[in-house]
Design a protein around this motif. Structure first.
Motif, PDB file in Angstrom:
ATOM      1  N   ASP A  32       0.841  -1.192   0.000  1.00 38.73           N
ATOM      2  CA  ASP A  32       0.000   0.000   0.000  1.00 38.73           C
ATOM      3  C   ASP A  32       0.881   1.249   0.000  1.00 38.73           C
ATOM      4  O   ASP A  32       1.438   1.621   1.027  1.00 38.73           O
ATOM      5  CB  ASP A  32      -0.909  -0.021   1.232  1.00 38.73           C
ATOM      6  CG  ASP A  32      -1.937   1.090   1.202  1.00 38.73           C
ATOM      7  OD1 ASP A  32      -1.992   1.819   0.196  1.00 38.73           O
ATOM      8  OD2 ASP A  32      -2.679   1.233   2.192  1.00 38.73           O
ATOM      9  N   THR A  34       2.309  12.795  -6.037  1.00 41.44           N
ATOM     10  CA  THR A  34       1.626  11.507  -5.901  1.00 41.44           C
ATOM     11  C   THR A  34       2.567  10.333  -6.102  1.00 41.44           C
ATOM     12  O   THR A  34       2.184   9.185  -5.815  1.00 41.44           O
ATOM     13  CB  THR A  34       0.471  11.363  -6.917  1.00 41.44           C
ATOM     14  OG1 THR A  34       0.988  11.255  -8.252  1.00 41.44           O
ATOM     15  CG2 THR A  34      -0.499  12.525  -6.824  1.00 41.44           C
ATOM     16  N   SER A  56      -2.673   4.911  -0.252  1.00 36.19           N
ATOM     17  CA  SER A  56      -3.845   5.218   0.563  1.00 36.19           C
ATOM     18  C   SER A  56      -3.716   6.546   1.285  1.00 36.19           C
ATOM     19  O   SER A  56      -4.688   7.289   1.439  1.00 36.19           O
ATOM     20  CB  SER A  56      -4.091   4.095   1.587  1.00 36.19           C
ATOM     21  OG  SER A  56      -4.497   2.906   0.960  1.00 36.19           O
ATOM     22  N   ALA A  72      -4.702   9.403  -1.211  1.00 39.61           N
ATOM     23  CA  ALA A  72      -5.660   8.977  -2.228  1.00 39.61           C
ATOM     24  C   ALA A  72      -6.370  10.157  -2.867  1.00 39.61           C
ATOM     25  O   ALA A  72      -6.700  10.129  -4.057  1.00 39.61           O
ATOM     26  CB  ALA A  72      -6.680   8.021  -1.609  1.00 39.61           C
ATOM     27  N   ASP A 128     -10.141  -3.010  -5.399  1.00 43.18           N
ATOM     28  CA  ASP A 128      -8.895  -2.451  -4.890  1.00 43.18           C
ATOM     29  C   ASP A 128      -8.776  -2.840  -3.425  1.00 43.18           C
ATOM     30  O   ASP A 128      -9.786  -2.891  -2.709  1.00 43.18           O
ATOM     31  CB  ASP A 128      -8.850  -0.928  -5.033  1.00 43.18           C
ATOM     32  CG  ASP A 128      -7.434  -0.391  -4.988  1.00 43.18           C
ATOM     33  OD1 ASP A 128      -6.889  -0.058  -6.050  1.00 43.18           O
ATOM     34  OD2 ASP A 128      -6.855  -0.318  -3.877  1.00 43.18           O
ATOM     35  N   TYR A 154      -4.086  11.582  -5.453  1.00 37.75           N
ATOM     36  CA  TYR A 154      -3.976  10.628  -6.553  1.00 37.75           C
ATOM     37  C   TYR A 154      -5.168  10.785  -7.497  1.00 37.75           C
ATOM     38  O   TYR A 154      -5.016  10.793  -8.722  1.00 37.75           O
ATOM     39  CB  TYR A 154      -3.920   9.211  -5.992  1.00 37.75           C
ATOM     40  CG  TYR A 154      -3.410   8.171  -6.963  1.00 37.75           C
ATOM     41  CD1 TYR A 154      -2.076   7.785  -6.952  1.00 37.75           C
ATOM     42  CD2 TYR A 154      -4.256   7.572  -7.877  1.00 37.75           C
ATOM     43  CE1 TYR A 154      -1.592   6.828  -7.832  1.00 37.75           C
ATOM     44  CE2 TYR A 154      -3.796   6.608  -8.762  1.00 37.75           C
ATOM     45  CZ  TYR A 154      -2.464   6.243  -8.736  1.00 37.75           C
ATOM     46  OH  TYR A 154      -2.002   5.306  -9.622  1.00 37.75           O
ATOM     47  N   GLN A 174      -8.543   4.503  -1.302  1.00 40.44           N
ATOM     48  CA  GLN A 174      -8.584   4.777  -2.740  1.00 40.44           C
ATOM     49  C   GLN A 174     -10.021   4.676  -3.259  1.00 40.44           C
ATOM     50  O   GLN A 174     -10.476   5.536  -4.021  1.00 40.44           O
ATOM     51  CB  GLN A 174      -7.689   3.789  -3.488  1.00 40.44           C
ATOM     52  CG  GLN A 174      -6.209   4.101  -3.393  1.00 40.44           C
ATOM     53  CD  GLN A 174      -5.770   5.091  -4.463  1.00 40.44           C
ATOM     54  OE1 GLN A 174      -6.321   6.181  -4.607  1.00 40.44           O
ATOM     55  NE2 GLN A 174      -4.742   4.720  -5.205  1.00 40.44           N
ATOM     56  N   GLY A 232      -7.832   1.667  -7.916  1.00 40.21           N
ATOM     57  CA  GLY A 232      -7.478   2.966  -7.342  1.00 40.21           C
ATOM     58  C   GLY A 232      -8.703   3.844  -7.228  1.00 40.21           C
ATOM     59  O   GLY A 232      -9.690   3.497  -6.568  1.00 40.21           O
ATOM     60  N   ASN A 233      -8.679   4.994  -7.906  1.00 43.05           N
ATOM     61  CA  ASN A 233      -9.828   5.898  -7.881  1.00 43.05           C
ATOM     62  C   ASN A 233     -10.821   5.613  -8.999  1.00 43.05           C
ATOM     63  O   ASN A 233     -11.723   6.412  -9.233  1.00 43.05           O
ATOM     64  CB  ASN A 233      -9.366   7.355  -7.940  1.00 43.05           C
ATOM     65  CG  ASN A 233      -8.515   7.633  -9.169  1.00 43.05           C
ATOM     66  OD1 ASN A 233      -8.988   7.523 -10.290  1.00 43.05           O
ATOM     67  ND2 ASN A 233      -7.254   7.997  -8.966  1.00 43.05           N
ATOM     68  N   GLN A 242     -12.378   7.617  -2.975  1.00 44.05           N
ATOM     69  CA  GLN A 242     -12.188   8.746  -3.889  1.00 44.05           C
ATOM     70  C   GLN A 242     -12.742   8.460  -5.290  1.00 44.05           C
ATOM     71  O   GLN A 242     -12.680   9.307  -6.167  1.00 44.05           O
ATOM     72  CB  GLN A 242     -10.699   9.071  -4.007  1.00 44.05           C
ATOM     73  CG  GLN A 242     -10.038   9.481  -2.708  1.00 44.05           C
ATOM     74  CD  GLN A 242     -10.612  10.766  -2.143  1.00 44.05           C
ATOM     75  OE1 GLN A 242     -10.926  11.694  -2.889  1.00 44.05           O
ATOM     76  NE2 GLN A 242     -10.744  10.833  -0.830  1.00 44.05           N
ATOM     77  N   SER A 283      -7.348  -1.052  -1.222  1.00 44.56           N
ATOM     78  CA  SER A 283      -7.332   0.168  -0.417  1.00 44.56           C
ATOM     79  C   SER A 283      -8.722   0.797  -0.327  1.00 44.56           C
ATOM     80  O   SER A 283      -9.249   1.300  -1.326  1.00 44.56           O
ATOM     81  CB  SER A 283      -6.351   1.186  -1.018  1.00 44.56           C
ATOM     82  OG  SER A 283      -6.507   2.451  -0.408  1.00 44.56           O
TER      83      SER A 283
END
Length: 248
Positions: free
Chosen positions: A5, A200, A8, A11, A64, A14, A69, A45-46, A72, A66
């Motif tokens: 990770d 990032t 996070s 995030a 994901d 990112y 993440q 991710g996002n 977001q 996370s």
């Protein structure tokens, strides 16, 4: 299951400052899939790649490990987000037409991920993974970016970064390789967007954690001198390295 990770903690940055993949990439991948019923975007991710896939597929599951993440990520009526590691996802066997992992495979237990890919893939399904090269702009900007990448935060890159630098050529990919066209990302950014993007980077975050100061601030004056006025918009590009294969 533990995972590597590195994003996070930032995030929100990112989600704001990462470049966007081209629409043509999603169209190409959708044409390779045996059907357009369901795609799985791993380590979403996002949700950037998942949102692009949602235009092409009836349903997209984006996973994901996370939760930060995923918090977001943007919603879409065809898209479901699920917190799960790459190597163990709550998907039915033989249910997925296309599996993608964008700028993420180098963080996985690759063999564990490939085993999960084979489990969930429908007959004729496609796996597509990609990474992108370093950001490029003008000659002067590229020199400043090289100093930042190699000298300022260079000692804080993890070994997995070498896999990205190689364009994934050194990673095992035991699938029936497909011929793929070349793709690039293009953005028109102001200076603050560039600086936000540099913050990032996983190496930038490791530098910050180790030394307690922002590495981008250390070179901000040099970037400003090269860039000009903050509001100036400049073209930037990233080459995409795509591996795609049919799952036997």
């Amino acid at each position: 299951m533990r995972f590597k990770d590195h994003f996070s903690g930032h995030a929100d940055q990112y989600a704001t400052y990462r470049p966007r993949y081209p629409r043509e990439l999603y169209r190409f991948l959708a044409r390779q899939a045996p059907a357009r019923e369901c795609a799985w975007d791993c380590a979403t991710g996002n949700g950037q790649a998942a949102l692009g896939l949602a235009v092409e597929f009836q349903r997209v599951v984006a996973t994901d490990a996370s939760a930060q993440q995923l918090a977001q990520a943007s919603s879409h009526p065809r898209l479901a987000y699920v917190a799960a590691p790459a190597e163990r996802v709550p998907l039915r066997g033989a249910s997925i037409d296309l599996i993608t992992a964008a700028q993420a495979l180098h963080w996985f237990d690759v063999e564990g991920f490939y085993a999960e890919v084979r489990r969930v893939a429908r007959p004729g399904a496609v796996l597509a993974v990609w990474a992108y090269s370093r950001i490029e702009g003008s000659t002067a900007l590229n020199r400043a970016l090289e100093r930042f990448y190699s000298l300022e935060v260079g000692p804080y890159w993890l070994p997995e970064r070498a896999l990205v630098e190689s364009g994934y050529r050194t990673l095992p990919f035991p699938f029936d390789r497909l011929q793929t066209p070349s793709f690039e990302m293009h953005e028109q950014w102001q200076l603050q967007q560039l600086l936000g993007y540099l913050r990032t980077w996983s190496a930038s975050q490791r530098y910050l954690q180790a030394l307690g100061r922002d590495p981008v601030s250390a070179m901000e004056a040099e970037f400003r001198a090269v860039w000009g006025a903050d509001a100036t918009v400049r073209p930037l590009r990233w080459a995409i390295h795509l591996l795609a294969g049919r799952i036997g």
